[in-house]
Design a protein around this motif. Structure first.
Motif, mmCIF file in Angstrom:
data_model
loop_
_atom_site.group_PDB
_atom_site.id
_atom_site.type_symbol
_atom_site.label_atom_id
_atom_site.label_comp_id
_atom_site.label_asym_id
_atom_site.label_seq_id
_atom_site.Cartn_x
_atom_site.Cartn_y
_atom_site.Cartn_z
ATOM 1 N N ILE A 1 3.978 -17.313 5.563
ATOM 2 C CA ILE A 1 4.479 -16.094 4.921
ATOM 3 C C ILE A 1 5.085 -16.440 3.563
ATOM 4 O O ILE A 1 4.855 -15.749 2.566
ATOM 5 N N SER A 2 5.856 -17.515 3.518
ATOM 6 C CA SER A 2 6.503 -17.934 2.274
ATOM 7 C C SER A 2 5.487 -18.378 1.236
ATOM 8 O O SER A 2 5.654 -18.115 0.034
ATOM 9 N N ARG A 3 4.418 -19.057 1.666
ATOM 10 C CA ARG A 3 3.380 -19.470 0.726
ATOM 11 C C ARG A 3 2.697 -18.245 0.120
ATOM 12 O O ARG A 3 2.426 -18.201 -1.090
ATOM 13 N N ARG A 4 2.438 -17.245 0.940
ATOM 14 C CA ARG A 4 1.801 -16.034 0.427
ATOM 15 C C ARG A 4 2.736 -15.286 -0.521
ATOM 16 O O ARG A 4 2.303 -14.731 -1.531
ATOM 17 N N ASP B 1 -5.729 -11.479 5.811
ATOM 18 C CA ASP B 1 -7.102 -11.517 5.337
ATOM 19 C C ASP B 1 -8.030 -10.624 6.142
ATOM 20 O O ASP B 1 -9.239 -10.597 5.899
ATOM 21 N N GLU B 2 -7.472 -9.893 7.118
ATOM 22 C CA GLU B 2 -8.240 -8.937 7.903
ATOM 23 C C GLU B 2 -7.727 -7.531 7.586
ATOM 24 O O GLU B 2 -6.566 -7.222 7.848
ATOM 25 N N ALA B 3 -8.574 -6.687 7.044
ATOM 26 C CA ALA B 3 -8.138 -5.355 6.618
ATOM 27 C C ALA B 3 -7.504 -4.572 7.764
ATOM 28 O O ALA B 3 -6.522 -3.848 7.562
ATOM 29 N N ALA C 1 5.246 -10.531 6.429
ATOM 30 C CA ALA C 1 5.774 -10.881 7.744
ATOM 31 C C ALA C 1 5.474 -9.797 8.771
ATOM 32 O O ALA C 1 5.050 -10.084 9.902
ATOM 33 N N ASN C 2 5.694 -8.548 8.408
ATOM 34 C CA ASN C 2 5.428 -7.455 9.342
ATOM 35 C C ASN C 2 3.978 -7.458 9.797
ATOM 36 O O ASN C 2 3.687 -7.319 10.994
ATOM 37 N N GLN C 3 3.070 -7.621 8.865
ATOM 38 C CA GLN C 3 1.653 -7.550 9.215
ATOM 39 C C GLN C 3 1.196 -8.774 10.007
ATOM 40 O O GLN C 3 0.427 -8.650 10.973
ATOM 41 N N MET C 4 1.688 -9.947 9.662
ATOM 42 C CA MET C 4 1.286 -11.148 10.384
ATOM 43 C C MET C 4 1.856 -11.172 11.798
ATOM 44 O O MET C 4 1.169 -11.543 12.762
ATOM 45 N N LEU C 5 3.117 -10.774 11.943
ATOM 46 C CA LEU C 5 3.757 -10.838 13.258
ATOM 47 C C LEU C 5 3.288 -9.720 14.191
ATOM 48 O O LEU C 5 3.428 -9.836 15.412
ATOM 49 N N PHE D 1 -5.477 -9.554 1.588
ATOM 50 C CA PHE D 1 -4.588 -10.336 0.728
ATOM 51 C C PHE D 1 -5.357 -10.969 -0.421
ATOM 52 O O PHE D 1 -4.900 -10.945 -1.574
ATOM 53 N N GLN D 2 -6.527 -11.529 -0.140
ATOM 54 C CA GLN D 2 -7.295 -12.183 -1.194
ATOM 55 C C GLN D 2 -7.772 -11.164 -2.224
ATOM 56 O O GLN D 2 -7.785 -11.454 -3.425
ATOM 57 N N GLU D 3 -8.125 -9.964 -1.784
ATOM 58 C CA GLU D 3 -8.523 -8.917 -2.738
ATOM 59 C C GLU D 3 -7.368 -8.576 -3.672
ATOM 60 O O GLU D 3 -7.582 -8.345 -4.872
ATOM 61 N N PHE D 4 -6.157 -8.552 -3.135
ATOM 62 C CA PHE D 4 -5.008 -8.259 -3.991
ATOM 63 C C PHE D 4 -4.796 -9.372 -5.011
ATOM 64 O O PHE D 4 -4.560 -9.100 -6.195
ATOM 65 N N LEU D 5 -4.872 -10.622 -4.572
ATOM 66 C CA LEU D 5 -4.728 -11.741 -5.510
ATOM 67 C C LEU D 5 -5.826 -11.708 -6.576
ATOM 68 O O LEU D 5 -5.568 -11.969 -7.765
#
Length: 451
Positions: A262-265, A327-329, A223-227, A188-192
């Motif tokens: 999720i909403s913050r991201r 943040d984990e590939a 959401a899919n990736q976090m959950l 996620f950080q790489e994308f930002l």
């Protein structure tokens, strides 16, 4: 395969039933032998690649079945036109092979909820679709995947022929990323960081149709990736069911910390969309993005629009990947959505011919052409979509992909935000804060289930 819009689907109109009542010439195809003056009716929603393939398949079917004419009926999904068409065709008993969106197991809530199925799930539950589980052509497909998409009580009521990536799906311009020395991000950080680099260079990073809700793919993808962290791909159906049960029993809510994160991201990504996104139509977005070669490196849109992008600008060097939401590939896996599913109504005038049409469609050499025409992920385990250059990233990452998570069960007629936050109202597209949007969703959900 379809134009995605958040609009509520309307009921069928009587006018369509009148127009379509004469579409099929009544004839029996029982007993074998050559058919005479028989019209087999196939219906699917408007999608350029899918429709062109179906026309070619119909011509092949007619050649192999002298005396049979295949009539193709289509309608766009926008403004409920497709819903009206298929409803009217079922009412008039004039369709033999019908496209439906795979209901998945979300369509069948447990008995204790007292929720009635809707859409394709309602057709299955009410006995209006034919069980295809024992048809010979089903051997070409993964039985577990088909059962998860369109199964019910030991039956399989369709051929799920297409899967697409929509949750966090991103098209990108390879040459534009190379110009700024950027590669496909894995976290996620790489994308930002990539978006920030582009913004500082005077480039607007993301093009998206926020008018038709396509920005919701960011929230869904994260959401899919976090959950799904810590779960195997095969567990996605159970993860969805466990979450739905927890929501129903009140042990989870839209205000929980995971949905706040999720909403913050989601909001962080939304800082990099084009300023006029709220006025961009999903129908025109792929073409506009493709034509603008010196701006908008990323397009937030589903994998179903590959052909549209390529037709708009055949010279554009495009790629495709999914937004890395964590943040984990290793946790950033592909979530795909079951899509177009061929069904045979129990009222089909020519059911035997319908089975033969599906058998022809399912032949590997024909299905391979379907994949090339539609950009679909293959639902036949023996085949991959290798004919499209932009499929390289997906083909590499499909081994640990999973069916995207479904929303908690909600009763028919529940407010839209009962099933998840209303991202039209969340800043920066809307004016509401995360707390306001999530609290509204949590309240709407509890009210919809009777609490």
């Amino acid at each position: 395969m379809r134009t995605r819009t958040p609009a509520t689907i309307l009921a069928a109109t009587a006018a369509f039933a009148v127009v379509l009542s004469g579409c099929t010439t009544p004839a029996s195809d029982a007993g074998g032998g050559a058919q005479r003056n028989v019209t087999l009716t196939v219906a699917e929603w408007t999608n350029p690649g899918a429709v062109e393939f179906t026309k070619k398949l119909n011509a092949q079917f007619e050649k192999e079945h002298p005396g049979v004419k295949v009539r193709l009926q289509t309608a766009p999904t926008a403004n409920a036109a497709w819903q009206q068409l298929w409803n009217s065709m079922l009412q008039s008993k004039s369709v033999d092979v019908l496209a439906q969106f795979a209901p998945t197991q979300q369509g069948f809530a447990p008995d204790y909820t007292d929720l009635e199925p809707g859409g394709a799930a309602a057709l299955i539950a009410s006995g209006q679709l034919t069980d295809l589980k024992d048809q010979p052509f089903m051997k070409n497909y993964d039985p577990a995947v088909q059962a998860a998409a369109v199964g019910h009580k030991n039956g399989v009521y369709g051929v799920m022929a297409a899967e697409y990536v929509g949750a966090g799906a991103l098209w990108y311009k390879k040459d534009l990323l190379a110009k700024y020395h950027l590669s496909v991000p894995t976290t996620f950080q790489e994308f930002l960081d990539a978006c920030e680099t582009l913004k500082r260079a005077g480039v607007t990073p993301i093009f998206v149709s926020a008018k038709d809700g396509m920005h919701g793919g960011v929230w869904q993808g994260v959401a899919n990736q976090m959950l799904m962290k810590g779960h195997r791909p095969a567990e996605s159906v159970q993860v969805s069911e466990d979450r739905a049960t927890a929501f129903w029993k009140g042990t989870q809510s839209w205000t929980d910390p995971v949905y706040q994160e999720i909403s913050r991201r989601h909001q962080k990504v939304m800082q990099y969309i084009e300023p006029g996104a709220a006025g961009v139509s999903q129908q025109t977005a792929p073409g506009v993005w493709a034509a603008k070669t010196d701006d908008y490196p990323f397009l937030l849109d589903g994998s179903w629009d590959g052909l549209t992008v390529q037709q708009a600008n055949p010279k554009l060097n495009i790629g495709f990947f999914t937004l890395p939401g964590t943040d984990e590939a290793a946790d950033n896996r592909v979530a795909f959505k079951p899509d177009l599913t061929w069904v045979v109504p129990t009222s089909a005038p020519h059911k035997d011919l319908a089975m033969e049409w599906l058998a022809l469609f399912s032949k590997p050499e024909n299905y391979q052409q379907w994949l090339a025409s539609t950009g679909s992920i293959s639902t036949q385990p023996a085949l991959k979509n290798t004919s499209l250059p932009w499929m390289d990233w997906l083909n590499t990452h499909m081994d640990d992909a999973f069916p995207q998570l479904t929303n908690p069960w909600v009763p028919a007629g529940a407010p839209l935000d009962a099933a998840g936050p209303d991202l039209y109202k969340l800043a920066p597209v809307g004016g509401d804060s995360i707390d306001t949007v999530l609290s509204r969703s949590a309240s709407a959900y509890r009210k919809s289930v009777g609490d």
